[in-house]
Design an enzyme around this catalytic site. Structure first.
Site, PDB file in Angstrom:
ATOM      1  N   PRO A 143       7.087  -2.954   2.119  1.00 32.01           N
ATOM      2  CG  PRO A 143       6.023  -0.933   2.626  1.00 32.01           C
ATOM      3  CD  PRO A 143       5.707  -2.247   1.992  1.00 32.01           C
ATOM      4  CE  LYS A 145       7.385 -10.110  -0.307  1.00 23.83           C
ATOM      5  NZ  LYS A 145       5.918  -9.261   0.531  1.00 23.83           N
ATOM      6  CD  GLU A 190       4.319  -0.029  -1.179  1.00 24.16           C
ATOM      7  OE1 GLU A 190       3.094   0.769  -1.328  1.00 24.16           O
ATOM      8  OE2 GLU A 190       4.283  -1.396  -1.291  1.00 24.16           O
ATOM      9  CD  GLU A 288       2.120   0.800  -5.379  1.00 20.62           C
ATOM     10  OE1 GLU A 288       0.894   0.043  -4.414  1.00 20.62           O
ATOM     11  OE2 GLU A 288       3.186   0.112  -5.694  1.00 20.62           O
ATOM     12  CG  ASP A 297     -13.497 -13.296  -5.932  1.00 18.97           C
ATOM     13  OD1 ASP A 297     -12.199 -13.010  -6.894  1.00 18.97           O
ATOM     14  OD2 ASP A 297     -12.972 -14.688  -6.139  1.00 18.97           O
TER      15      ASP A 297
END
Length: 424
Positions: A143, A145, A190, A288, A297
């Protein structure tokens, strides 16, 4: 009296163990099933329901030295492992030209047509269909780009429309020639407010139809999907679907992204997809979704979730991850026959190396494109990739652990058909 007392003691023990919500809820929280995972059977699930995954980064990961294993701890082709876990569809993103003039990849898997063919052949060899996801861009389309490919940058609209048609048709022809079982094609990714650099819906609709025409002419059995996101925004999907209808856009499937920490409630998801299906006679699906199983992480590059302000309706555990996937499948199934499937996004985008080896990881990301973006992408996407290039932001949302071993939650795809029994 002793018998009555014994029964009372047992009752107290059971309630203490499971609470007033019963063993199902306790298992859902803790995974107390024979499999080590509790999955409630999804009601009303179609026999041909799509249980898909998007593993677009897989080639770049393998080139970076990442290996995947089966349940027994032996190295195994990940596509075989996915098939064994109940996956029946693979999604792959396709970028027109994700390279700079010197051949350096932009990253994110460097997913050009060649990579798509490699992935498609492996999916087909393992009995899974392919969803070809054309971004019509040289890098990420979302959304924020929807940049036209470099080769189309100076084309007028009519020439761009022709280029999109030809690119789609030629790509599909090459994939079919490679023996790939293409079940669905996504015309754009998207595309809430843009496609290939166009933001006017009249022009976007013509581009949608150009892509759709290429699919129809290639194989009339291939489904055409359009993909949008932000279902939580009131009226968004109703407006988009009405606009597509008004512009006579030819498509079969209205697809949505749905990430639980961003996109509202499952009740709302079912509601907005049902409205599109009932009003316009379209199939619907989730293209998705994903969920965290740990807050750790794995590679030294920050993750997208969990973060402050996000809504996490399940525990950040393997069981919580399975709950999240199962519930999205139920939400789509609740639409009825029009609800055809769910794709899990990047379940194998695990670290190329541990977080303490960050500099070595960076070298692999740059060389093979196994992170979300390389520094070379700055020329094409200076405001995002140019500033934040690096590794995997979703390694803690994978369905494999950081060493490539399948998590129990991978099996949610097969368990949704039957549910899992409790431990004795």
């Amino acid at each position: 009296m002793k018998n009555v007392l014994a029964v009372f003691v047992v009752l107290i023990f059971v309630l203490g163990a499971f609470g007033t919500s019963g063993p199902a809820e306790a298992a859902r929280d803790s995974g107390t099933a024979k499999s080590g995972l509790y999955v409630e059977k999804v009601s009303g699930l179609r026999k041909d329901f799509i249980k898909g995954v998007d593993v677009s980064s897989i080639i770049a990961l393998e080139e970076s030295g990442v290996a995947f294993y089966n349940e027994s701890g032996k190295k195994q082709d990940i596509f075989k492992t996915l098939k064994e876990a109940g996956v029946n569809y693979v999604r792959v993103r396709i970028w027109n030209d994700p390279y700079d003039a010197n051949g350096n990849g932009y990253g994110g898997g460097n997913n050009d047509l060649e990579k798509a063919i490699q992935i498609g052949k492996r999916a087909t060899a393992n009995g899974m269909k392919l969803l070809a996801d054309f971004h019509y861009s040289d890098f990420w389309a979302d959304p924020a780009k929807q940049k036209a490919p470099k080769a189309w940058a100076n084309l007028n609209f009519e020439d761009k429309k022709t280029a999109l048609y030809q690119y789609t048709k030629q790509s599909l022809k090459a994939m079919k020639a490679a023996g790939i079982d293409i079940g669905m094609v996504q015309v754009g990714n998207e595309t809430n407010g843009g496609l290939a650099g166009e933001t006017d819906w009249a022009k976007m609709s013509q581009l949608f139809n150009a892509g759709s025409q290429a699919v129809r002419e290639t194989d009339s059995n291939i489904l055409v999907a359009l993909h949008f996101t932000n279902p939580e925004t009131s009226g968004r999907y109703a407006w988009i679907a009405e606009t597509l209808h008004r512009h006579h856009v030819d498509y079969d499937v209205f697809a949505s992204s749905y990430y639980p920490f961003w996109h509202g409630t499952l009740k709302n998801l079912t509601s907005v997809l049902t409205s599109v299906a009932d009003t316009y006679g379209k199939k619907v699906m989730v293209a998705e979704t994903s969920y965290t199983y740990t807050a750790e992480d794995g590679d030294g590059h920050g993750n997208t979730a969990p973060k402050n302000g996000q809504t996490l309706n399940n525990p950040v555990t393997v069981q919580g991850q399975a709950n999240a996937v199962r519930d999205v499948i139920q939400a789509v199934s609740d639409v009825g026959e029009a609800g055809i499937g769910v794709f899990y996004w990047e379940p194998a985008w695990i670290p190329v190396g541990p977080a303490h080896r960050l500099e070595k990881n960076k070298a692999l990301w740059e060389t093979y494109g196994s992170g979300w973006a390389t520094s070379y992408a700055a020329e094409y996407d200076p405001e995002d990739a140019g500033k934040w290039f690096g590794g995997s932001a979703v390694d803690n949302q994978a369905l494999f652990d950081f060493k490539g071993r399948p998590l129990p939650s991978l099996h949610v795809f097969q368990y949704v058909d039957t549910g899992t029994p409790f431990k004795n």
